[in-house]
Write an enzyme that holds these catalytic residues in place. Structure first.
Site, mmCIF file in Angstrom:
data_model
loop_
_atom_site.group_PDB
_atom_site.id
_atom_site.type_symbol
_atom_site.label_atom_id
_atom_site.label_comp_id
_atom_site.label_asym_id
_atom_site.label_seq_id
_atom_site.Cartn_x
_atom_site.Cartn_y
_atom_site.Cartn_z
ATOM 1 N N GLU A 172 0.802 -1.242 0.000
ATOM 2 C CA GLU A 172 0.000 0.000 0.000
ATOM 3 C C GLU A 172 0.829 1.284 0.000
ATOM 4 O O GLU A 172 0.569 2.196 0.788
ATOM 5 C CB GLU A 172 -0.945 0.004 1.208
ATOM 6 N N ASN A 214 2.127 -5.198 -3.164
ATOM 7 C CA ASN A 214 0.718 -5.506 -2.893
ATOM 8 C C ASN A 214 -0.055 -4.223 -2.629
ATOM 9 O O ASN A 214 0.432 -3.349 -1.908
ATOM 10 C CB ASN A 214 0.666 -6.418 -1.648
ATOM 11 N N HIS A 251 -10.479 -6.079 -2.376
ATOM 12 C CA HIS A 251 -11.579 -5.972 -1.411
ATOM 13 C C HIS A 251 -12.721 -5.256 -2.131
ATOM 14 O O HIS A 251 -12.693 -4.033 -2.278
ATOM 15 C CB HIS A 251 -11.149 -5.151 -0.195
#
Ligand code: XIL
Length: 477
Positions: A172, A214, A251
């Site tokens: 992130e 990621n 998500h």
């Protein structure tokens, strides 16, 4: 290893007997290259992991919490269905290095042993991240932080060398919204090269693990954040920075929906010469709608030869960080949901890969992504408290505010504080802000208002001047 991820249609043909002869004939009649359906219901795999393995050695995994390994309903489903694990929190920096240079691998080891003793793969999550840092690291900056981060990478990746299939080396690091900028963080402020420095340290510490970047909100190919990460990976490949894979958290919910160009995103990154993995999949919803989205995600992964595996972020709905959105494949009692059936049948029907993967990016991307998901939800109004930690330098500071729900959880929260005279807020993240000097109020954004009892979420802001002496107050509904 990644070049071996092409689905293998020989599985059926290898089976002896009259049925195999018929299938052989049928397959012979169909022309090669069409989207063949491999499995018939008579011999289809009956678990997610087994079916994924038949699709070119892919895995199907779950995020696991060490504390749940004593729950037999949980482990029955886990052990039957999955063949890969990502520790949900146990390998994060605050868990593995709670005090500087004092490492604790107890809970992470429990999870790693659970996986490796069964021959499953482990995804290490995560070596360098702005979030879930231990207090000592949150308070560091500059060269001291850079070397502490590299020491952490070296020690943790070194300890687990040989046991980790893929590491989320950096998590992130990009901001949401327009422009594709890096996320502001104490790590980012050590210099723009912090990401590649982390990757190089990880390669040295564990030469055999695949090293991944990621992130979330990188699923939609047109979004600036996706394009920015793509350019970073392209640059790393060109300059020989060791990167092997890109994780897409995925998500999905109404604020951050599954995009119809997801397959293009996966195949475009794969075309850079990296594996792609779906690393934290959860899809809020229920019934047929949810099942269809799971099916689409699986089909997209199967269509890209270098999409080597899928991990759901938890096992049952009640294990999820977003349990209110019932985003997983199993009910709390362990029963399979319609989304499970859709996922298994998509795996069993394995579409053939589109190979080589498609188009590199063109033109200027548009459409800002919505802001990030963070902390786990639950219901019920209640009180809250807030604490602030500061990272200061001459003329400026970043404040990280932790909001902790009281005994009955929150639906929404508001944090007020008075800035010292001369201080001005320049930007904030994970909260709405009113005012930028004197009395300033921050309220939750859509995804972090609901905090379970005793749990917390964080937001932050950057300011000029000095932030010393702020004392936040919190109110919740
Ligand atoms: C989440 C965990 O599921 C929660 O238990 C924890 O409180 C916060 O972190 N992106 C990530 C994961 O990379 O580490 C996050 O996991 C979810 C978002």
């Amino acid at each position: 290893m990644s070049d071996k991820t092409v689905p293998d249609p020989r599985r059926l043909l290898a089976r002896p007997g009259p049925r195999a002869a018929l299938v052989s004939l049928a397959v012979g009649i169909l022309t090669a290259g069409a989207a063949l359906t491999f499995a018939s219901s008579a011999n289809a795999a009956t678990t997610l992991g087994a079916s994924a393995a038949e699709r070119g050695g892919r895995y199907f995994g779950a995020a696991v919490a060490a504390s749940k390994l004593s729950d037999s309903v949980y482990t029955t489903v886990l052990n039957r269905e999955f063949n890969q694990i990502t520790p949900e929190n146990e390998m994060k920096i605050d868990a593995t290095e709670p005090q500087q240079n004092q490492f604790n691998f107890t809970n992470a080891d429990r999870i790693v042993n659970h996986a490796t003793s069964r021959g499953w793969k482990v995804r290490g999550h995560t070596l360098a991240w702005h979030s879930q840092q231990p207090g000592w690291m949150q308070n560091m900056s500059g060269t001291a932080l850079r070397s502490a981060m590299l020491n952490h990478v070296t020690r943790v990746a070194g300890y687990y060398a040989g046991k980790i299939d893929s590491w989320d080396v950096v998590n992130e690091a990009y901001a949401d919204g327009n422009g594709g900028a890096r996320r502001d963080s104490n790590l980012q402020r050590t210099g723009n090269d912090w990401i590649e420095a982390a990757f190089r340290a990880a390669r040295t510490a564990d030469p055999n693990a695949k090293l991944c970047y990621n992130d979330y909100n990188t699923d939609n190919w047109t979004w600036d954040k996706t394009q920015a990460v793509y350019r970073m990976v392209q640059d790393f490949k060109q300059r020989g920075v060791p990167i092997d894979c890109v994780g897409f958290q995925s998500h999905f919910n109404s604020g951050s929906p599954y995009p119809s160009n997801y397959r293009t995103t996966l195949s475009s990154f794969a075309a850079l010469g990296v594996d792609v993995q779906i690393t934290e999949l959860d899809i809020e919803g229920s019934g047929t709608t949810q099942a269809n989205t799971y099916r689409n995600v699986v089909n997209d992964c199967l269509a890209v030869a270098r999409c080597s595996g899928i991990t759901t972020w938890g096992v049952r709905d009640c294990d999820s960080w977003r349990s209110g959105g019932t985003p997983l494949l199993f009910e709390c009692n362990g029963n399979k949901k319609p989304a499970y059936d859709a996922t298994l049948s998509a795996l069993n029907n394995g579409v053939t890969p589109t190979n080589p993967p498609t188009t590199p990016p063109t033109g200027n991307p548009t459409n800002p992504p919505t802001t990030p998901p963070t902390t786990p939800p639950t219901q019920g109004p209640g009180g809250c408290s807030a604490t602030v930690s500061l990272n200061s330098w001459t003329g400026g500071f970043v404040a990280t505010v932790r909001v902790t729900a009281g005994s009955s959880g929150t639906n929404a929260w508001s944090v007020g504080m008075t800035l010292p005279s001369g201080a001005t807020v320049t930007n904030a993240w994970n909260a709405n802000r009113s005012g930028n000097s004197g009395a300033v109020t921050f309220t939750n954004v859509s995804y972090n208002g609901r905090i379970a009892a005793g749990q917390s979420t964080e937001f932050g802001f950057q300011g000029t001047g000095s932030g010393t002496g702020m004392s936040p107050t919190c109110s919740a509904s």
